[in-house]
Design a protein around this motif. Structure first.
Motif, PDB file in Angstrom:
ATOM      1  N   ASN A   2     -13.363  11.996  -9.571  1.00  0.00           N
ATOM      2  CA  ASN A   2     -13.113  13.207 -10.361  1.00  0.00           C
ATOM      3  C   ASN A   2     -14.209  13.343 -11.421  1.00  0.00           C
ATOM      4  O   ASN A   2     -14.148  12.712 -12.482  1.00  0.00           O
ATOM      5  N   GLN A   3     -15.187  14.185 -11.121  1.00  0.00           N
ATOM      6  CA  GLN A   3     -16.366  14.289 -11.976  1.00  0.00           C
ATOM      7  C   GLN A   3     -16.025  14.800 -13.377  1.00  0.00           C
ATOM      8  O   GLN A   3     -16.586  14.332 -14.365  1.00  0.00           O
ATOM      9  N   GLU A   4     -15.083  15.734 -13.471  1.00  0.00           N
ATOM     10  CA  GLU A   4     -14.709  16.278 -14.782  1.00  0.00           C
ATOM     11  C   GLU A   4     -14.131  15.175 -15.678  1.00  0.00           C
ATOM     12  O   GLU A   4     -14.486  15.058 -16.856  1.00  0.00           O
ATOM     13  N   LEU A   5     -13.253  14.360 -15.089  1.00  0.00           N
ATOM     14  CA  LEU A   5     -12.640  13.278 -15.865  1.00  0.00           C
ATOM     15  C   LEU A   5     -13.666  12.203 -16.222  1.00  0.00           C
ATOM     16  O   LEU A   5     -13.666  11.681 -17.346  1.00  0.00           O
ATOM     17  N   LEU A  63     -12.444   4.560 -12.262  1.00  0.00           N
ATOM     18  CA  LEU A  63     -12.537   5.917 -11.704  1.00  0.00           C
ATOM     19  C   LEU A  63     -13.684   5.998 -10.693  1.00  0.00           C
ATOM     20  O   LEU A  63     -14.066   7.086 -10.253  1.00  0.00           O
ATOM     21  N   ASP A  64     -14.256   4.837 -10.348  1.00  0.00           N
ATOM     22  CA  ASP A  64     -15.280   4.733  -9.308  1.00  0.00           C
ATOM     23  C   ASP A  64     -16.647   5.255  -9.751  1.00  0.00           C
ATOM     24  O   ASP A  64     -17.449   5.703  -8.925  1.00  0.00           O
ATOM     25  N   ALA A 118      -5.855  15.704 -13.259  1.00  0.00           N
ATOM     26  CA  ALA A 118      -6.152  14.836 -12.105  1.00  0.00           C
ATOM     27  C   ALA A 118      -4.987  13.901 -11.785  1.00  0.00           C
ATOM     28  O   ALA A 118      -5.107  13.042 -10.913  1.00  0.00           O
ATOM     29  N   THR A 119      -3.881  14.046 -12.491  1.00  0.00           N
ATOM     30  CA  THR A 119      -2.710  13.147 -12.424  1.00  0.00           C
ATOM     31  C   THR A 119      -3.112  11.669 -12.500  1.00  0.00           C
ATOM     32  O   THR A 119      -2.535  10.817 -11.832  1.00  0.00           O
ATOM     33  N   GLU A 120      -4.091  11.404 -13.348  1.00  0.00           N
ATOM     34  CA  GLU A 120      -4.477  10.014 -13.668  1.00  0.00           C
ATOM     35  C   GLU A 120      -3.644   9.593 -14.886  1.00  0.00           C
ATOM     36  O   GLU A 120      -4.114   9.613 -16.026  1.00  0.00           O
TER      37      GLU A 120
END
Ligand SMILES: [Fe+2]
Length: 146
Positions: A2-5, A63-64, A118-120
């Motif tokens: 998730n690039q935004e996060l 988050l990779d 992102a439901t993180e």
């Protein structure tokens, strides 16, 4: 991924890291009749803030994405301004730290929204804890300015 996060967390890292450094430098350089109080107060803040730098970076890894590795890039991700001179009066330092703390809070809000979207939920939960900590720093900084 998730690039935004990830971008939002890189900004949280950058603002947190620069707030840590600024607070520690104020601990070293603060002068004036209340030096002992300021010296200890600033130590309390930079110790708390530095204590989460590792966790923020590890959230980015989880988050990779790669954790920060280049200080110039970290600085470029932050709105926190660096001081140009070492001999600032204590009150201006408190105001500068309060402004810096508000920038961290703004980054945390952005990151919370991105994590929620992102439901993180683990990241969102961590960010909520950071909001509570920085609200407390804000209260104490404001109290020194009254
Ligand atoms: Fe020290």
């Amino acid at each position: 991924m998730n690039q935004e996060l990830i971008l939002a967390m890189e900004k949280v890292f950058a603002d947190t890291y620069l707030m840590y450094f600024k607070t520690h430098s104020y601990h070293w350089n603060v002068e004036g009749p209340n030096h002992p109080q300021y010296h200890h107060f600033l130590e309390m803040i930079y110790t708390e803030v530095y204590g989460v730098v590792d966790t923020i970076a590890e959230h980015i890894r989880a988050l990779d994405a790669y954790a920060p590795y280049n200080l110039s890039k970290v600085i470029s991700h932050s709105m926190v301004t660096e001081d140009e001179v070492p001999d600032i009066d204590a009150r201006s330092r408190m105001q500068n730290l309060l402004d810096t703390n508000n920038l961290v809070l703004a980054s945390l809000h952005m990151a919370y929204d991105a994590a929620d979207k992102a439901t993180e939920l683990g990241v969102a939960n961590f960010i909520q804890d950071r909001m509570i900590a920085h609200q407390k720093h804000g209260w104490m900084l404001k109290a020194t300015l009254k």
